[in-house]
Design a protein around this motif. Structure first.
Motif, PDB file in Angstrom:
ATOM      1  N   SER A 223     -10.061  26.080  -7.622  1.00 37.95           N
ATOM      2  CA  SER A 223     -11.421  26.327  -6.777  1.00 37.95           C
ATOM      3  C   SER A 223     -12.436  26.791  -7.842  1.00 37.95           C
ATOM      4  O   SER A 223     -13.583  26.150  -7.644  1.00 37.95           O
ATOM      5  CB  SER A 223     -11.192  27.378  -5.827  1.00 37.95           C
ATOM      6  OG  SER A 223     -10.537  28.374  -6.241  1.00 37.95           O
ATOM      7  N   ARG A 224     -12.232  27.646  -8.784  1.00 36.97           N
ATOM      8  CA  ARG A 224     -13.210  27.960  -9.781  1.00 36.97           C
ATOM      9  C   ARG A 224     -13.724  26.905 -10.544  1.00 36.97           C
ATOM     10  O   ARG A 224     -15.184  26.968 -10.682  1.00 36.97           O
ATOM     11  CB  ARG A 224     -12.880  29.215 -10.601  1.00 36.97           C
ATOM     12  CG  ARG A 224     -13.364  30.695  -9.970  1.00 36.97           C
ATOM     13  CD  ARG A 224     -12.753  31.780 -10.909  1.00 36.97           C
ATOM     14  NE  ARG A 224     -12.164  32.479 -10.220  1.00 36.97           N
ATOM     15  CZ  ARG A 224     -11.160  33.340 -10.398  1.00 36.97           C
ATOM     16  NH1 ARG A 224     -10.841  33.192 -11.947  1.00 36.97           N
ATOM     17  NH2 ARG A 224     -10.559  34.088  -9.611  1.00 36.97           N
TER      18      ARG A 224
ATOM     19  N   ARG B 260     -19.945  30.801  -1.713  1.00 39.46           N
ATOM     20  CA  ARG B 260     -19.239  30.688  -3.106  1.00 39.46           C
ATOM     21  C   ARG B 260     -20.172  30.100  -4.053  1.00 39.46           C
ATOM     22  O   ARG B 260     -19.516  29.479  -5.113  1.00 39.46           O
ATOM     23  CB  ARG B 260     -17.771  30.026  -2.838  1.00 39.46           C
ATOM     24  CG  ARG B 260     -16.668  30.882  -2.234  1.00 39.46           C
ATOM     25  CD  ARG B 260     -15.693  30.298  -1.741  1.00 39.46           C
ATOM     26  NE  ARG B 260     -14.748  31.110  -0.961  1.00 39.46           N
ATOM     27  CZ  ARG B 260     -15.100  31.624   0.229  1.00 39.46           C
ATOM     28  NH1 ARG B 260     -16.082  31.195   0.780  1.00 39.46           N
ATOM     29  NH2 ARG B 260     -14.330  32.723   0.641  1.00 39.46           N
TER      30      ARG B 260
ATOM     31  N   GLU C 170     -19.983  24.043  -2.232  1.00 35.57           N
ATOM     32  CA  GLU C 170     -19.489  23.651  -1.064  1.00 35.57           C
ATOM     33  C   GLU C 170     -18.804  22.132  -1.400  1.00 35.57           C
ATOM     34  O   GLU C 170     -19.437  21.403  -2.082  1.00 35.57           O
ATOM     35  CB  GLU C 170     -20.250  23.575   0.279  1.00 35.57           C
ATOM     36  CG  GLU C 170     -21.623  23.027   0.253  1.00 35.57           C
ATOM     37  CD  GLU C 170     -22.466  23.318   1.434  1.00 35.57           C
ATOM     38  OE1 GLU C 170     -21.946  23.636   2.622  1.00 35.57           O
ATOM     39  OE2 GLU C 170     -23.546  23.637   1.476  1.00 35.57           O
ATOM     40  N   LEU C 171     -17.879  21.889  -0.844  1.00 36.09           N
ATOM     41  CA  LEU C 171     -17.317  20.328  -1.173  1.00 36.09           C
ATOM     42  C   LEU C 171     -17.354  19.518   0.187  1.00 36.09           C
ATOM     43  O   LEU C 171     -16.841  20.022   1.267  1.00 36.09           O
ATOM     44  CB  LEU C 171     -15.738  20.783  -1.229  1.00 36.09           C
ATOM     45  CG  LEU C 171     -14.876  19.575  -1.397  1.00 36.09           C
ATOM     46  CD1 LEU C 171     -15.405  18.603  -2.546  1.00 36.09           C
ATOM     47  CD2 LEU C 171     -13.319  19.940  -1.666  1.00 36.09           C
TER      48      LEU C 171
ATOM     49  N   ALA D 292     -15.790  24.460  -8.465  1.00 38.59           N
ATOM     50  CA  ALA D 292     -17.105  25.057  -8.288  1.00 38.59           C
ATOM     51  C   ALA D 292     -18.297  24.660  -9.024  1.00 38.59           C
ATOM     52  O   ALA D 292     -19.256  24.765  -8.851  1.00 38.59           O
ATOM     53  CB  ALA D 292     -17.315  26.300  -8.019  1.00 38.59           C
TER      54      ALA D 292
ATOM     55  N   ILE E 281      -8.821  19.124  -4.910  1.00 36.31           N
ATOM     56  CA  ILE E 281      -8.411  20.658  -4.509  1.00 36.31           C
ATOM     57  C   ILE E 281      -7.393  20.626  -3.621  1.00 36.31           C
ATOM     58  O   ILE E 281      -7.092  19.640  -3.178  1.00 36.31           O
ATOM     59  CB  ILE E 281      -9.481  21.745  -4.134  1.00 36.31           C
ATOM     60  CG1 ILE E 281     -10.044  21.328  -2.638  1.00 36.31           C
ATOM     61  CG2 ILE E 281     -10.863  21.679  -5.122  1.00 36.31           C
ATOM     62  CD1 ILE E 281     -10.501  22.426  -2.046  1.00 36.31           C
TER      63      ILE E 281
ATOM     64  N   THR F  81     -12.535  27.589  -1.706  1.00 38.62           N
ATOM     65  CA  THR F  81     -13.442  26.377  -1.596  1.00 38.62           C
ATOM     66  C   THR F  81     -13.917  26.641  -0.347  1.00 38.62           C
ATOM     67  O   THR F  81     -13.355  26.417   0.707  1.00 38.62           O
ATOM     68  CB  THR F  81     -12.978  25.309  -2.298  1.00 38.62           C
ATOM     69  OG1 THR F  81     -12.699  25.612  -3.843  1.00 38.62           O
ATOM     70  CG2 THR F  81     -14.027  24.066  -2.237  1.00 38.62           C
TER      71      THR F  81
ATOM     72  N   ILE G 269     -18.477  17.691  -4.663  1.00 42.50           N
ATOM     73  CA  ILE G 269     -19.166  19.031  -4.749  1.00 42.50           C
ATOM     74  C   ILE G 269     -20.594  19.152  -4.971  1.00 42.50           C
ATOM     75  O   ILE G 269     -21.245  18.374  -5.491  1.00 42.50           O
ATOM     76  CB  ILE G 269     -18.373  19.714  -6.104  1.00 42.50           C
ATOM     77  CG1 ILE G 269     -17.071  20.274  -5.782  1.00 42.50           C
ATOM     78  CG2 ILE G 269     -19.096  20.835  -6.611  1.00 42.50           C
ATOM     79  CD1 ILE G 269     -16.791  21.426  -5.079  1.00 42.50           C
TER      80      ILE G 269
END
Lengths: 324, 324
Positions: B8-9, B86, B89-90, B12, B21, B46, B78
């Motif tokens: 996730s990181r 966060r 967004e996806l 982003a 992901i 995410t 993304i």
């Protein structure tokens, strides 16, 4: 003796300085006007040179009377020397005996004379003083550090799973029973179940290096009841090749780093480490069957089969590592 | 889904890119023209945003029907976003269910509702999904790595001593008996004897981190029958202060490095680690006796005594570590 103790390798670099070393008296030879002592510590050894008229006279008598492998501290001045086979020698002003060895020694530490296995085990603390035995422990420590680092660098979390269990993870045939306050417990034969729980818990990548126990009463040299096991688990793969690739990466990274650290520590075992080409050969089961002369037999491979396959891979691909 | 999976990181950071992901479906909320799913992996989560007319229509139905904590893979684009908490967004183009969770869940993973201890233990794999529980495992792994590194950097060799023994190292009172092929063996309660042998063998500095076993049938929270023990031994010291100084160095180095690595991993436990002033306070036994109001009693300190002394040191010196 208030100056700090130096290891032999550090001391050797301090030309002209007064240093203190400590270690085992490995050897003492008196040759008329000069005498030599070799003092060994955990990284190497120092030649201590006593010249008549220079060294305090009582030191000759002290060393001549001292059994080999006694523990001594030596203070004196370091001088570079072309002649000394370690590149420098220490001219002592004081020697202190920290522990006097018993005589006779049950086995020699740097002698060429071998001792039988029972004698070595009975006096293991002396056997372990041999630089070539110590080298094995250093190799093992370097492997532990390197595999941990290689896994960590790839996002694997180190875990320690329980060793004392209510039940075994892989059936009961090879478990050691433990008397747990009158109840029956077992020694862990694998971290398998815990690793799988950690996958279900979303840890995704974990590894463990630790002891496991196998109650296999076997006289072969390939079975031990207590072993150090490296175990890793990885989630979210697209296929087995992801695992093979990761393992290959880890083994290559770890062995490379072990070679570097052992070379730096002047450990002779560095030279025996294999050079690993990537990718490791993938040997289909059918190919191995054909090599063994029984295509389509679909039999499990035994120890001799595995040896034969390994030798063939080594010959054809020049590597001890392969996937079957 | 042939593009590589991202954590996730990482994902982003890839504004505008198509990413994949995977993780647990933590939450799903549909609000008229838009729906949000939170997918959690081992480093974070995410926000997956589905807009009517943009996301494939079947994805709304798929997520609406999917129990929380199911395992999903999401592919999409993304986009940085100020609104998403966060930072990005996806927008999904495809979602694949890797494993559907059973319902109802026995306990919530990110709920504020607590579960009792038995429920947590019975479903430990779910309990371990909680980020605050995982944080403890990360702290432990960081401690293992940091202490190993701190000892190694000071010339200590890592060793692994046997855990399955013929006899105990510290008397027989707290040993677990093992049935060793009809003979009696014991679980190691300490590496003490082996460490001492290694000193006699000239290893000079060794350490071990591994399990030991203590058969102490105790109902206190201060006793466990299986513990991870850190043990070190050091030769050629001039006095006890050499040991205290070394331990102080190691603890300070290790905790400093743990704080750095946890901070980098955004682990909230980083903030709870103590700042350590050096040197640690040395509290004479007499001083502690006076604090406890019984000077000259020369009695051993019990648990309550130790707590009182620790609290006093913390108050006067602002550190949890001290020598008594």
């Amino acid at each position: 003796m208030s100056i700090p103790r130096r290891l032999s390798r550090e001391a050797a670099q301090r030309d002209g300085e007064v240093v203190r070393i400590a270690g085992f008296l490995q050897e003492y030879r008196a040759l008329g006007g000069v005498a030599f002592a070799i003092v060994r510590d955990r990284v190497g050894s120092t030649q201590v040179t006593l010249k008549k008229g220079v060294a305090p006279p009582e030191l000759f008598a002290l060393l001549a009377d001292l059994p080999r492998e006694s523990v001594v501290e030596v203070e004196g001045t370091i001088r570079r020397s072309e002649k000394a086979n370690r590149g420098s020698e220490l001219f002592p002003t004081a020697i202190r005996v920290l522990s006097r060895a018993e005589t006779p020694l049950p086995l020699g530490v740097v002698d060429k004379v071998g001792a039988d296995l029972d004698t070595r085990f009975d006096h293991r603390f002396l056997d372990l003083r041999k630089p070539e035995v110590r080298a094995v422990f250093e190799l093992r420590a370097a492997l532990l550090a390197a595999f941990r680092e290689a896994y960590r660098a790839r996002g694997f979390l180190e875990v320690e799973t329980p060793k004392l269990l209510r039940q075994g993870a892989e059936g009961g045939a090879t478990l050691f029973p433990v008397d747990y306050f009158g109840q029956r417990a077992f020694l862990a034969q694998s971290p398998q179940l815990y690793k799988q729980m950690l996958m279900a818990a979303g840890f995704e990548r974990v590894f463990e290096i630790g002891p496991v126990f196998r109650a296999e009463p076997s006289d072969t040299v390939r079975h031990l009841t207590e072993i150090g096991m490296l175990d890793a688990e990885m989630a979210y793969i697209d296929g087995a090749e992801d695992l093979r690739g990761m393992l290959e990466e880890v083994v290559r990274a770890a062995l490379g780093s072990v070679r570097r650290s052992l070379t730096e520590a002047e450990n002779p075992l560095a030279d025996g480490l294999p050079e690993l080409a990537a990718p490791f050969p993938r040997i289909p089961f059918e190919t191995a069957e054909a090599w063994l002369g029984r295509p389509g037999a679909e039999r499990d491979f035994g120890t001799e089969d595995e040896k034969a396959i390994g030798a063939r891979v080594e010959r054809e691909y020049g590597t001890p590592f392969y996937y079957l």
